[in-house]
Scaffold this motif. Structure first.
Motif, PDB file in Angstrom:
ATOM      1  N   ASP A  80     -11.384  53.299 112.769  1.00 16.98           N
ATOM      2  CA  ASP A  80     -11.615  53.649 111.366  1.00 16.98           C
ATOM      3  C   ASP A  80     -13.038  53.182 111.030  1.00 16.98           C
ATOM      4  OD1 ASP A  80     -11.870  53.581 108.630  1.00 16.98           O
ATOM      5  OD2 ASP A  80      -9.834  52.855 108.254  1.00 16.98           O
ATOM      6  N   LEU A  81     -13.969  54.124 111.040  1.00 17.25           N
ATOM      7  CA  LEU A  81     -15.385  53.742 110.942  1.00 17.25           C
ATOM      8  C   LEU A  81     -15.750  53.169 109.566  1.00 17.25           C
ATOM      9  CD1 LEU A  81     -17.220  56.494 113.052  1.00 17.25           C
ATOM     10  CD2 LEU A  81     -16.185  54.357 113.804  1.00 17.25           C
ATOM     11  N   ASP A  82     -15.033  53.601 108.525  1.00 19.64           N
ATOM     12  CA  ASP A  82     -15.303  53.015 107.197  1.00 19.64           C
ATOM     13  C   ASP A  82     -14.994  51.522 107.222  1.00 19.64           C
ATOM     14  OD1 ASP A  82     -15.945  55.484 106.257  1.00 19.64           O
ATOM     15  OD2 ASP A  82     -13.954  55.869 105.375  1.00 19.64           O
ATOM     16  N   LYS A  83     -13.879  51.203 107.866  1.00 19.27           N
ATOM     17  CA  LYS A  83     -13.445  49.806 107.957  1.00 19.27           C
ATOM     18  C   LYS A  83     -14.441  49.008 108.810  1.00 19.27           C
ATOM     19  CE  LYS A  83     -10.538  46.401 107.544  1.00 19.27           C
ATOM     20  NZ  LYS A  83     -11.598  45.448 107.843  1.00 19.27           N
ATOM     21  N   VAL A  84     -14.875  49.630 109.908  1.00 23.57           N
ATOM     22  CA  VAL A  84     -15.827  48.932 110.780  1.00 23.57           C
ATOM     23  C   VAL A  84     -17.095  48.601 109.999  1.00 23.57           C
ATOM     24  CG1 VAL A  84     -17.252  49.116 112.853  1.00 23.57           C
ATOM     25  CG2 VAL A  84     -14.939  50.063 112.864  1.00 23.57           C
ATOM     26  N   LEU A  85     -17.546  49.566 109.200  1.00 24.56           N
ATOM     27  CA  LEU A  85     -18.774  49.374 108.429  1.00 24.56           C
ATOM     28  C   LEU A  85     -18.642  48.176 107.478  1.00 24.56           C
ATOM     29  CD1 LEU A  85     -21.440  50.942 108.337  1.00 24.56           C
ATOM     30  CD2 LEU A  85     -20.589  52.060 106.266  1.00 24.56           C
ATOM     31  N   ASP A  86     -17.506  48.079 106.832  1.00 26.18           N
ATOM     32  CA  ASP A  86     -17.257  46.957 105.936  1.00 26.18           C
ATOM     33  C   ASP A  86     -17.312  45.641 106.717  1.00 26.18           C
ATOM     34  OD1 ASP A  86     -16.620  45.996 103.352  1.00 26.18           O
ATOM     35  OD2 ASP A  86     -14.604  45.530 104.082  1.00 26.18           O
TER      36      ASP A  86
END
Ligand code: NAD
Length: 482
Positions: A265-271
């Motif tokens: 989940d790239l959004d989560k990784v970014l966070d």
């Protein structure tokens, strides 16, 4: 609130000047001198250790019913919460972190007192069957005087972590605070007084590492040493501990890798990148300093991480009271310049800068939030701990590639795996050589979870139930019955 100009040491229940004079403490957010700190010499160290020894040997802590110590330890935590605004401000001024981060650190410090205060009543021995003619049992006794050498990146949390566990198990402590940001440690003395700890139970001294630190670690009155900091200093401390045959706990930093699979989940990784490498300006031993990204999502992720880094507003901590896309100063000019030089060196080795990489041209010790790409394992930037807001990005094709890259480090503090596939995550978690693995959330865990390194990241564990056993020794008592 104006800061008092001179901050003293605390020995045997009294605030005292230091035999080695005064040290200027600067504000990393402005580069200006903030206040002066008393500096201990060897004689001060001896006074602190002998006060701690006397207090330990009197039995005043170990004779207490554990619930009493539990209450006292928890009171110390409450002191920090009751004075959070004042303490967080001092911490921001001396360490450079945004005010909201300083609040988190004060709360984190208080949490250690809550957790280890609660644990005080759980340290119980066992009975060992030896047949009908014997009764045999174990008891846990405090080690005695715990010497703790504190680093500058989390001066409050690191001190709280050690003091809380030590006092909960009836040890006395001598804390050597960091030269760069010693001021906020003053509040541990105030908290100990407020919680009615006896004179000598808690001693807080600042001093130079090679003088006061070395004298403390070599002192024969010390029963155990706890250290967080660099590898060379860790080696010096372990050597001193070996001379006196006392145990030490070493937590020596890392070069920790997040492995990002194509199905993450790239959004989560970014966070998590935001917290993992830009929180505390990356001056975190368990920082996400390397990111190993699957080739299918590498370019997209690099673009997003670079945008994140460029979007952070960087400046003095007091101007950043609220959580948001911002970052503070590094702790000193020396640390900032070192990190900037490592970025420049990486470029000469072929790294590309996707974001940042330079000092900010304003007063204070600021480095741009940085993303470096095109990194290969043989580059210095892939191996050396930077201890700043610098993310090194690498690419992988197969799972084995990712594991090999992650493990190609002298360190082994933490590691992370980001994927929707729990079987794959577990496979990788078993193979990454590190003391703590985060799956789908960097920093998953807390005060309750054991923390410490494999390889050059040190030995022994802080936090959690494991840390309690650092502070006690087992005594077996065997009784021959009639
Ligand atoms: P350091 O290890 O020299 O200092 C940490 C603490 O050790 C300070 O309180 C210092 O006074 C004390 N010390 C130094 N020499 C000593 C000795 N001989 N005996 C006893 N105590 C001694 O670290 P530093 O110079 O402040 O920073 C250098 C690098 O260390 C950083 O760039 C970073 O890579 C690493 N570091 C890691 C952590 C961590 O959390 N693991 C924290 C701080 C620094």
């Amino acid at each position: 609130m104006t800061l008092k100009p001179v901050w003293q040491n605390y020995i045997n229940g009294r605030f005292v000047d230091g035999g080695a004079g005064l040290l200027d403490v600067d504000n990393p957010g402005t580069g200006e001198i903030l206040a002066q700190q008393a500096i201990a010499d060897a004689a001060d160290v001896y006074m602190a250790v002998s006060a701690a020894r006397q207090c330990h040997q009197s039995g005043v802590l170990s004779d207490l019913r554990p619930v009493e110590r539990s209450r006292m330890v928890r009171k110390m935590g409450q002191y920090f919460l009751d004075h959070i605004d004042e303490i967080a401000r001092v911490l921001t001024l001396e360490a450079g972190k945004p005010l909201w981060e300083a609040h988190i650190e004060v709360e984190g410090a208080a949490r250690y007192f809550e957790y280890y205060g609660n644990q005080a009543e759980t340290v119980e021995g066992r009975s060992i069957p030896l047949g009908k003619d014997y009764f045999d049992f174990t008891v846990y006794e405090p080690r005695g005087v715990s010497a703790q050498i504190i680093p500058w990146n989390y001066p409050l949390e690191m001190t709280a972590r050690g003091i809380a566990a030590a006092l909960a198990t009836a040890n006395t402590v001598v804390i050597k605070t960091p030269e760069l940001d010693p001021l906020s440690n003053y509040y541990f003395a105030k908290a100990a007084e407020m919680a009615s700890f006896p004179d000598g139970a808690v001693n807080i001294i600042c001093g130079y590492g090679h003088e006061a630190g070395a004298a403390l670690c070599a002192h024969k009155g010390v029963d155990q040493i706890v250290f967080t900091g660099s590898v060379p200093t860790g080696i010096a401390i372990a050597t001193a501990a070996a001379q006196n045959i006392v145990p030490c706990i070493l937590e020596l930093g890392g070069k920790s890798a997040a492995i990002v699979h194509a199905d993450a989940d790239l959004d989560k990784v970014l966070d998590d990148v935001r917290w993992g490498i830009y929180f505390n300006a990356g001056q975190v031993c368990s920082a996400m300093s390397r990111m190993i990204i699957h080739e299918d999502v590498h370019d997209e992720m690099v673009d997003r991480v670079a945008d994140l880094a460029k979007g952070l507003s960087v400046g003095p901590g007091l101007d950043r009271p609220e959580f948001g896309p911002n970052m503070g100063a590094m702790v000193s000019k020396k640390q900032r310049d070192r990190a900037a030089n490592l970025c420049a060196q990486a470029q000469t080795e072929g790294a590309q800068i996707a974001a940042g990489g330079h000092k900010l041209n304003i007063p204070g010790h600021f480095l741009e939030p940085t993303v470096l790409t095109n990194i290969t394992r043989d580059m210095n930037i892939a191996q050396e701990e930077i201890f700043g807001p610098v993310l090194s990005v690498m690419k992988f094709k197969s799972d084995q590639d990712a594991i090999d890259i992650a493990n190609d480090s002298e360190y082994g503090l933490v590691g992370g795996v980001f994927t929707q596939d729990i079987d794959r995550a577990m496979q990788m978690a078993r193979q990454v050589q590190a003391g703590q693995i985060y799956i789908n959330e960097w920093y998953a865990g807390g005060v309750e979870t054991p923390f410490g390194g494999y390889k050059n990241s040190g030995y022994g564990r802080e936090k959690g139930r494991e840390a309690l056993w650092n502070y006690v020794q087992t005594k077996n008592i065997g009784i021959r019955l009639k």
